[in-house]
Structure formats: structure tokens, C-alpha cells
Motif scaffolding. Sequence first.
Motif, PDB file in Angstrom:
ATOM      1  N   PHE A   1       2.619   5.777   6.048  1.00 13.28           N
ATOM      2  CA  PHE A   1       3.923   5.141   5.861  1.00 13.28           C
ATOM      3  C   PHE A   1       3.791   3.627   5.675  1.00 13.28           C
ATOM      4  O   PHE A   1       4.529   3.025   4.885  1.00 13.28           O
ATOM      5  CB  PHE A   1       4.866   5.466   7.011  1.00 13.28           C
ATOM      6  N   ALA A   2       2.859   3.006   6.388  1.00 18.36           N
ATOM      7  CA  ALA A   2       2.636   1.564   6.221  1.00 18.36           C
ATOM      8  C   ALA A   2       2.109   1.264   4.825  1.00 18.36           C
ATOM      9  O   ALA A   2       2.490   0.253   4.220  1.00 18.36           O
ATOM     10  CB  ALA A   2       1.662   1.049   7.277  1.00 18.36           C
ATOM     11  N   ALA A   3       1.242   2.129   4.303  1.00 14.04           N
ATOM     12  CA  ALA A   3       0.717   1.928   2.950  1.00 14.04           C
ATOM     13  C   ALA A   3       1.834   1.998   1.919  1.00 14.04           C
ATOM     14  O   ALA A   3       1.899   1.181   0.992  1.00 14.04           O
ATOM     15  CB  ALA A   3      -0.369   2.956   2.645  1.00 14.04           C
ATOM     16  N   VAL A   4       2.711   2.959   2.073  1.00 14.02           N
ATOM     17  CA  VAL A   4       3.846   3.084   1.141  1.00 14.02           C
ATOM     18  C   VAL A   4       4.740   1.848   1.226  1.00 14.02           C
ATOM     19  O   VAL A   4       5.108   1.257   0.198  1.00 14.02           O
ATOM     20  CB  VAL A   4       4.645   4.376   1.427  1.00 14.02           C
ATOM     21  N   ALA A   5       5.075   1.435   2.440  1.00  9.97           N
ATOM     22  CA  ALA A   5       5.937   0.260   2.611  1.00  9.97           C
ATOM     23  C   ALA A   5       5.255  -1.011   2.106  1.00  9.97           C
ATOM     24  O   ALA A   5       5.896  -1.875   1.505  1.00  9.97           O
ATOM     25  CB  ALA A   5       6.337   0.105   4.071  1.00  9.97           C
ATOM     26  N   ALA A   6       3.940  -1.135   2.331  1.00  3.99           N
ATOM     27  CA  ALA A   6       3.212  -2.313   1.857  1.00  3.99           C
ATOM     28  C   ALA A   6       3.160  -2.346   0.333  1.00  3.99           C
ATOM     29  O   ALA A   6       3.269  -3.419  -0.274  1.00  3.99           O
ATOM     30  CB  ALA A   6       1.801  -2.332   2.437  1.00  3.99           C
TER      31      ALA A   6
END
Length: 147
Positions: A129-134
Motif C-alpha cells: 500500500f505504501a508503494a502504491v501511495a508513493a
Amino acid sequence: MPKPRANAPAAVIAGVLALLAAAMLVWFALYNVFVATEANGGLSGITVQNMAGGVISAVFLVIAAVFTFARRIPGAWTLFGLCVFYVVAVFVGMPLVWGTPLSSQVKWLFSFDDGDSTAMALMIVFSVFAAVAAAIAGSVKSSGAKS
């Protein structure tokens, strides 16, 4: 003309998720230390590797999260890269290095039977999820001017 910056809401979300993933890596490292000390009375090579890897990886995530919170576009893309790297490393790298079948690795990760497997499973979820948001934060630029 103000310099483009990472998208503010996505940067905050990515940073928070990265901090949660870092906390899971620290949990993984501490779990390995306490369990190894109880079971063996000392630290084995794999425990030291797990402990060092967890702490060092958490530090890198925190640094990238700080730059993402600051809305730096390179920081957001670095956070994206780290998160993707950690997920791939757990699913592909570790089974290749240790000769573990992929099915056994996935079963261990998502069994939630021990603290270390729970920490790694949650780290994977938060990292994805952090990768998608980043990626969103780095791609959807906004101006540096305050509105």
C-alpha cells in the motif's frame, strides 16, 4: 515559478504506511532476538542476520518516509522502490537464498502463527500500500505554493 512537489495527501499516506512497515520490521527483529535468546541462550547467525536486516531496512524506510512527508518527488520514488524491493525480497529473494520452496514461504508468511510471520505479513501489506501511495505521490505533482 515554484518547484513541483509530490502530491500532499498521497505523500502523507505513503509516509504513514512506510512508518507502519518499518515498525513491523523492528517487531520482526525484536521477536527474533527474544525467541533466539530464550530457545538457544544466545544469538545464532540467522538471528543476527534477521535482526540486522530488520533494523537496517526499517531505518531506510524511515528515511525515505521523511523525504516523502517533505513532499520530495525523489523521496516518494525512493520509498516506492524500497517497498517493492522488500516485498520481492521476502517472496523471491529469501526462498532463493535459503532454498525454501515458494509455497512454504507463503504459508509461513500468511499463517499468522508466530510473531515473526505476523510481522512480515503485515510489513508486506503495508509496503504494498505504501508503494502504491508513493507512486501516486511521485506521479501526481502539485505546485509548492500554498493555497
